[in-house]
Design a protein around this motif. Structure first.
Motif, PDB file in Angstrom:
ATOM      1  N   VAL A 153      43.804   5.392 -16.480  1.00  0.00           N
ATOM      2  CA  VAL A 153      44.441   5.604 -17.784  1.00  0.00           C
ATOM      3  C   VAL A 153      44.672   7.095 -17.997  1.00  0.00           C
ATOM      4  N   GLN A 154      45.912   7.457 -18.285  1.00  0.00           N
ATOM      5  CA  GLN A 154      46.229   8.868 -18.511  1.00  0.00           C
ATOM      6  C   GLN A 154      45.849   9.267 -19.930  1.00  0.00           C
ATOM      7  N   MET A 155      45.069  10.365 -20.006  1.00  0.00           N
ATOM      8  CA  MET A 155      44.668  10.904 -21.305  1.00  0.00           C
ATOM      9  C   MET A 155      45.119  12.364 -21.359  1.00  0.00           C
ATOM     10  N   GLY A 156      46.359  12.577 -21.775  1.00  0.00           N
ATOM     11  CA  GLY A 156      46.866  13.942 -21.818  1.00  0.00           C
ATOM     12  C   GLY A 156      47.086  14.489 -20.418  1.00  0.00           C
ATOM     13  N   LYS A 157      46.327  15.547 -20.079  1.00  0.00           N
ATOM     14  CA  LYS A 157      46.497  16.209 -18.783  1.00  0.00           C
ATOM     15  C   LYS A 157      45.588  15.653 -17.695  1.00  0.00           C
ATOM     16  N   ILE A 158      44.841  14.622 -18.021  1.00  0.00           N
ATOM     17  CA  ILE A 158      43.854  14.140 -17.060  1.00  0.00           C
ATOM     18  C   ILE A 158      43.826  12.620 -17.054  1.00  0.00           C
ATOM     19  N   ASP A 159      43.435  12.048 -15.928  1.00  0.00           N
ATOM     20  CA  ASP A 159      43.329  10.596 -15.803  1.00  0.00           C
ATOM     21  C   ASP A 159      41.879  10.163 -15.994  1.00  0.00           C
ATOM     22  N   ALA A 160      41.703   9.047 -16.669  1.00  0.00           N
ATOM     23  CA  ALA A 160      40.372   8.484 -16.891  1.00  0.00           C
ATOM     24  C   ALA A 160      40.247   7.181 -16.116  1.00  0.00           C
ATOM     25  N   VAL A 161      39.007   6.809 -15.818  1.00  0.00           N
ATOM     26  CA  VAL A 161      38.738   5.590 -15.050  1.00  0.00           C
ATOM     27  C   VAL A 161      38.205   4.507 -15.979  1.00  0.00           C
ATOM     28  N   LEU A 162      38.924   3.399 -16.034  1.00  0.00           N
ATOM     29  CA  LEU A 162      38.468   2.206 -16.740  1.00  0.00           C
ATOM     30  C   LEU A 162      37.967   1.236 -15.680  1.00  0.00           C
ATOM     31  N   ALA A 163      36.646   1.247 -15.472  1.00  0.00           N
ATOM     32  CA  ALA A 163      36.043   0.430 -14.401  1.00  0.00           C
ATOM     33  C   ALA A 163      36.179  -1.059 -14.708  1.00  0.00           C
ATOM     34  N   ALA A 164      36.052  -1.865 -13.670  1.00  0.00           N
ATOM     35  CA  ALA A 164      36.228  -3.313 -13.812  1.00  0.00           C
ATOM     36  C   ALA A 164      35.275  -3.900 -14.847  1.00  0.00           C
ATOM     37  N   ASN A 165      34.018  -3.431 -14.850  1.00  0.00           N
ATOM     38  CA  ASN A 165      33.043  -3.991 -15.787  1.00  0.00           C
ATOM     39  C   ASN A 165      33.206  -3.468 -17.214  1.00  0.00           C
ATOM     40  N   GLU A 166      34.141  -2.530 -17.420  1.00  0.00           N
ATOM     41  CA  GLU A 166      34.413  -2.009 -18.758  1.00  0.00           C
ATOM     42  C   GLU A 166      35.731  -2.547 -19.307  1.00  0.00           C
ATOM     43  N   GLN A 167      36.354  -3.476 -18.565  1.00  0.00           N
ATOM     44  CA  GLN A 167      37.618  -4.074 -18.996  1.00  0.00           C
ATOM     45  C   GLN A 167      37.346  -5.378 -19.741  1.00  0.00           C
ATOM     46  N   ILE A 168      38.130  -5.635 -20.770  1.00  0.00           N
ATOM     47  CA  ILE A 168      37.980  -6.882 -21.520  1.00  0.00           C
ATOM     48  C   ILE A 168      38.409  -8.050 -20.623  1.00  0.00           C
ATOM     49  N   PRO A 169      37.545  -9.053 -20.459  1.00  0.00           N
ATOM     50  CA  PRO A 169      37.885 -10.190 -19.589  1.00  0.00           C
ATOM     51  C   PRO A 169      39.218 -10.818 -19.969  1.00  0.00           C
TER      52      PRO A 169
END
Length: 400
Positions: A153-169
């Protein structure tokens, strides 16, 4: 590039990139010290100074005034020092200029390397400082791609990681989708800051209420506890010290508008907003919403509660696969055991725990008696109603 252009370039860098010129100067000086030591030996104390205005570079060998002299490379006798300046005393440090003839070329090459390196370091530091303040906050990001099971996920100038276990099923993340995420952690690494975000964390719901409900944002309404099973259901307990403020109404909004905005953001996840109470019985009864609760008996030692609900609402109170009871227990912090009214009367449910306090047992006895009286009254009403219907159906009038 001459010295004046170099200084002007640093000023421009400072303005556009936000990198302090002094940091770059100090880094160049440190690098030039290493270059000088190749000429004069690594055992010698070397200092490099860059004039901040003109850009002139000078290299000095530093010697400490000592008596007696034990290291001729780095020390000078008091007698020799006072030939230079009679005010020198033992312990003073004297700078002797030893700038090499080709030092301009060396310094230019070194400056270029250091500036490039400092650019990277400073930008990483700026990014880290910018995003560390967002830790434990909600930000809007744009889905960029998937890497294995992770979503980037892009957050401005940097990319963030949305891990599998942090995703809504069951939630789909498509390219360029805008999603709100909760920032779990911002870590500084050699490659720059690394950000980990979540869509399942209970605090995401809390932050969304803070954004959507002014009364929560300004503290008029407090969120006391949250229990969440991401993608399915969330229970949230709210409270206000201000008697003129309806905490539940403020969070739900007119015609449910406020809570529906949050439900929509979470992909349709159901949200139960309930009133928090410092009375555990009231709180537990409210937590089991939408089910009606007839009776609550507490065992404070074991932090457990026995709940009685109407027969036709037992499945509603427990919820699909026990979800309503499970979330209620998590929300209140009490272990919950639920029985229907008929089951409770047949098994003497409210009295079977011998560790209840006398006060709680008396309460349980009273509840049981009330339930029996209610059941008898209901039966009488049903019987009377049946008789009345039967009389209405007869053709002959009733004589006194």
């Amino acid at each position: 590039m001459d010295r004046v252009e170099f200084i002007e370039a640093l000023k421009l860098i400072e303005k556009e990139k936000g990198i302090d010129r002094e940091i770059i100067f100090e880094a160049i000086e440190a690098s030039l010290v290493s270059a000088c030591k190749k000429n004069f030996g690594s055992g010698q104390n070397i200092k490099v100074v860059i004039d901040r205005e003109s850009g002139d570079v000078a290299c000095y060998a530093q010697k400490t005034v000592a008596n007696p002299v034990e290291d001729s490379q780095n020390e000078i006798s008091l007698e020799a020092a006072r030939v230079l300046d009679p005010n020198y005393t033992i312990g003073d440090v004297i700078d002797f200029e030893v700038t090499p003839k080709d030092f301009g070329r060396i310094s230019a090459q070194t400056a270029k390397q250091v500036v490039v390196q400092k650019f990277r370091e400073a930008e990483r530091e700026i990014l880290y400082n910018q995003y560390i303040t967002k830790e434990r906050e909600v930000v809007t990001g744009i889905v960029q791609r998937k890497e294995r099971r992770n979503v980037i996920v892009q957050m401005g100038k940097i990319d963030a990681v949305l891990a599998a276990n942090e995703q809504i099923p069951g939630e789909q993340y498509n390219f360029m989708d805008r999603v709100k995420v909760y920032v779990l952690e911002v870590k500084q690494t050699t490659k720059g800051p690394q950000i980990f975000v979540s869509r399942t964390h209970p605090e995401l719901v809390k932050r969304l209420f803070e954004q959507e409900v002014p009364e929560v944002h300004d503290g008029t309404v407090e969120i006391k506890s949250i229990a969440r099973e991401a993608g399915s259901r969330t229970k949230i307990a709210v409270y206000s010290k201000n008697e003129n403020v309806d905490a539940l109404g403020a969070c739900v909004g007119q015609n449910g508008y406020r809570v529906n905005v949050i439900v929509s953001e979470l992909g349709g996840e159901k949200i139960d907003v309930i009133n928090w109470s410092e009375d555990p019985k009231e709180f537990i009864a409210a937590a089991l919403s939408p089910s009606k609760v007839l009776a609550v008996a507490l065992n404070r030692k074991e932090q457990s509660a026995k709940i009685v609900v109407p027969d036709h609402q037992l499945s509603l109170a427990i919820g699909k696969e026990g979800q309503n009871a499970r979330l209620s227990a998590k929300l209140t912090g009490w272990r919950i055991d639920i029985k229907s009214e008929t089951q409770a009367l047949e098994t003497n449910f409210l009295m079977e725990d011998e560790e209840d306090s006398d006060e709680e047992l008396e309460t349980a006895e009273g509840i049981a008696e009330e339930m029996e009286e209610t059941a008898e009254a209901d039966a009488e009403e049903t019987e009377t109603a049946a008789e009345g219907e039967a009389l209405e159906e007869t053709d002959e009038p009733i004589e006194d």
